[in-house]
Design a protein around this motif. Structure first.
Motif, mmCIF file in Angstrom:
data_model
loop_
_atom_site.group_PDB
_atom_site.id
_atom_site.type_symbol
_atom_site.label_atom_id
_atom_site.label_comp_id
_atom_site.label_asym_id
_atom_site.label_seq_id
_atom_site.Cartn_x
_atom_site.Cartn_y
_atom_site.Cartn_z
ATOM 1 N N GLU A 34 -124.019 18.290 -45.761
ATOM 2 C CA GLU A 34 -122.713 17.671 -45.525
ATOM 3 C C GLU A 34 -122.361 16.671 -46.629
ATOM 4 N N PHE A 35 -123.364 15.998 -47.163
ATOM 5 C CA PHE A 35 -123.126 15.096 -48.292
ATOM 6 C C PHE A 35 -122.660 15.884 -49.509
ATOM 7 N N VAL A 36 -123.237 17.055 -49.732
ATOM 8 C CA VAL A 36 -122.807 17.914 -50.835
ATOM 9 C C VAL A 36 -121.370 18.379 -50.607
ATOM 10 N N VAL A 37 -121.018 18.694 -49.364
ATOM 11 C CA VAL A 37 -119.655 19.122 -49.042
ATOM 12 C C VAL A 37 -118.664 17.996 -49.320
ATOM 13 N N VAL A 38 -119.023 16.767 -48.964
ATOM 14 C CA VAL A 38 -118.136 15.623 -49.227
ATOM 15 C C VAL A 38 -117.993 15.379 -50.728
ATOM 16 N N SER A 39 -119.078 15.539 -51.468
ATOM 17 C CA SER A 39 -118.985 15.347 -52.920
ATOM 18 C C SER A 39 -118.138 16.444 -53.560
ATOM 19 N N LEU A 40 -118.234 17.664 -53.072
ATOM 20 C CA LEU A 40 -117.365 18.732 -53.579
ATOM 21 C C LEU A 40 -115.906 18.481 -53.221
ATOM 22 N N PHE A 41 -115.665 17.874 -52.059
ATOM 23 C CA PHE A 41 -114.299 17.479 -51.699
ATOM 24 C C PHE A 41 -113.758 16.459 -52.688
ATOM 25 N N LEU A 42 -114.587 15.498 -53.060
ATOM 26 C CA LEU A 42 -114.163 14.515 -54.061
ATOM 27 C C LEU A 42 -113.878 15.189 -55.395
ATOM 28 N N GLY A 43 -114.725 16.130 -55.789
ATOM 29 C CA GLY A 43 -114.498 16.855 -57.039
ATOM 30 C C GLY A 43 -113.214 17.657 -57.018
ATOM 31 N N LEU A 44 -112.934 18.317 -55.898
ATOM 32 C CA LEU A 44 -111.684 19.061 -55.774
ATOM 33 C C LEU A 44 -110.471 18.134 -55.814
ATOM 34 N N TYR A 45 -110.589 16.994 -55.166
ATOM 35 C CA TYR A 45 -109.493 16.031 -55.170
ATOM 36 C C TYR A 45 -109.197 15.535 -56.590
ATOM 37 N N VAL A 46 -110.248 15.213 -57.328
ATOM 38 C CA VAL A 46 -110.067 14.754 -58.704
ATOM 39 C C VAL A 46 -109.450 15.862 -59.553
ATOM 40 N N HIS A 47 -109.943 17.080 -59.380
ATOM 41 C CA HIS A 47 -109.424 18.203 -60.155
ATOM 42 C C HIS A 47 -107.945 18.442 -59.855
ATOM 43 N N LEU A 48 -107.562 18.388 -58.588
ATOM 44 C CA LEU A 48 -106.168 18.616 -58.233
ATOM 45 C C LEU A 48 -105.275 17.466 -58.676
ATOM 46 N N CYS A 49 -105.806 16.245 -58.690
ATOM 47 C CA CYS A 49 -105.016 15.100 -59.164
ATOM 48 C C CYS A 49 -104.766 15.174 -60.665
ATOM 49 N N VAL A 50 -105.768 15.610 -61.416
ATOM 50 C CA VAL A 50 -105.632 15.663 -62.872
ATOM 51 C C VAL A 50 -104.558 16.666 -63.280
ATOM 52 N N PHE A 51 -104.545 17.808 -62.637
ATOM 53 C CA PHE A 51 -103.590 18.842 -63.018
ATOM 54 C C PHE A 51 -102.276 18.777 -62.247
ATOM 55 N N GLY A 52 -102.177 17.883 -61.281
ATOM 56 C CA GLY A 52 -100.933 17.679 -60.557
ATOM 57 C C GLY A 52 -100.570 18.813 -59.622
ATOM 58 N N VAL A 60 -107.425 23.265 -46.289
ATOM 59 C CA VAL A 60 -108.162 24.488 -45.980
ATOM 60 C C VAL A 60 -109.656 24.255 -46.171
ATOM 61 N N TYR A 61 -110.006 23.569 -47.248
ATOM 62 C CA TYR A 61 -111.413 23.264 -47.524
ATOM 63 C C TYR A 61 -112.010 22.387 -46.422
ATOM 64 N N LEU A 62 -111.281 21.365 -45.997
ATOM 65 C CA LEU A 62 -111.771 20.501 -44.926
ATOM 66 C C LEU A 62 -111.929 21.264 -43.615
ATOM 67 N N THR A 63 -111.017 22.167 -43.324
ATOM 68 C CA THR A 63 -111.113 22.958 -42.105
ATOM 69 C C THR A 63 -112.362 23.828 -42.113
ATOM 70 N N ILE A 64 -112.609 24.480 -43.226
ATOM 71 C CA ILE A 64 -113.784 25.344 -43.333
ATOM 72 C C ILE A 64 -115.067 24.529 -43.312
ATOM 73 N N SER A 65 -115.063 23.350 -43.930
ATOM 74 C CA SER A 65 -116.273 22.529 -43.929
ATOM 75 C C SER A 65 -116.562 21.961 -42.537
ATOM 76 N N VAL A 66 -115.531 21.665 -41.752
ATOM 77 C CA VAL A 66 -115.743 21.214 -40.376
ATOM 78 C C VAL A 66 -116.323 22.346 -39.542
ATOM 79 N N CYS A 67 -115.830 23.557 -39.757
ATOM 80 C CA CYS A 67 -116.389 24.712 -39.038
ATOM 81 C C CYS A 67 -117.850 24.931 -39.427
ATOM 82 N N GLU A 68 -118.162 24.730 -40.680
ATOM 83 C CA GLU A 68 -119.551 24.873 -41.151
ATOM 84 C C GLU A 68 -120.444 23.808 -40.519
#
Length: 95
Positions: A34-52, A60-68
């Motif tokens: 779950e810690f790895v999932v949260v860190s990947l969420f942070l990475g996705l957030y940074v990536h999406l912020c950089v490219f706008g 969708v990612y959070l929904t799938i990670s909650v199901c996991e």
């Protein structure tokens, strides 16, 4: 932004390291995943912020990670009821 990228890489590596080192208990393995999932969420957030881009994919990612996480906890409860503990050594795949 560079500090967030460095923090993402550090969190991901520490999560993977704790997953590799804490292989005795099932609960510790699930927590490190779950810690790895949260860190990947942070990475996705940074990536999406950089490219706008839009943040819809994060929902969708959070929904799938909650199901996991719920699936992992249900497997943990099943193993606790069957074997009485969460030690990985006591689980036998060959019945």
């Amino acid at each position: 932004m560079e500090i967030l990228i460095m923090m993402f890489v550090f969190m991901y590596l520490m999560g993977m390291l704790s997953f590799c080192l804490n292989r005795q208990h099932m609960l510790l393995m699930l927590l490190s995943l779950e810690f790895v999932v949260v860190s990947l969420f942070l990475g996705l957030y940074v990536h999406l912020c950089v490219f706008g881009w839009e943040f819809y994919f994060l929902m969708v990612y959070l929904t799938i990670s909650v199901c996991e996480g719920a699936l992992g906890l249900s497997i943990l409860v099943l193993l606790m009821r069957t074997y009485g503990n969460d030690y990985m050594e006591s689980f036998s795949l060959l019945w």
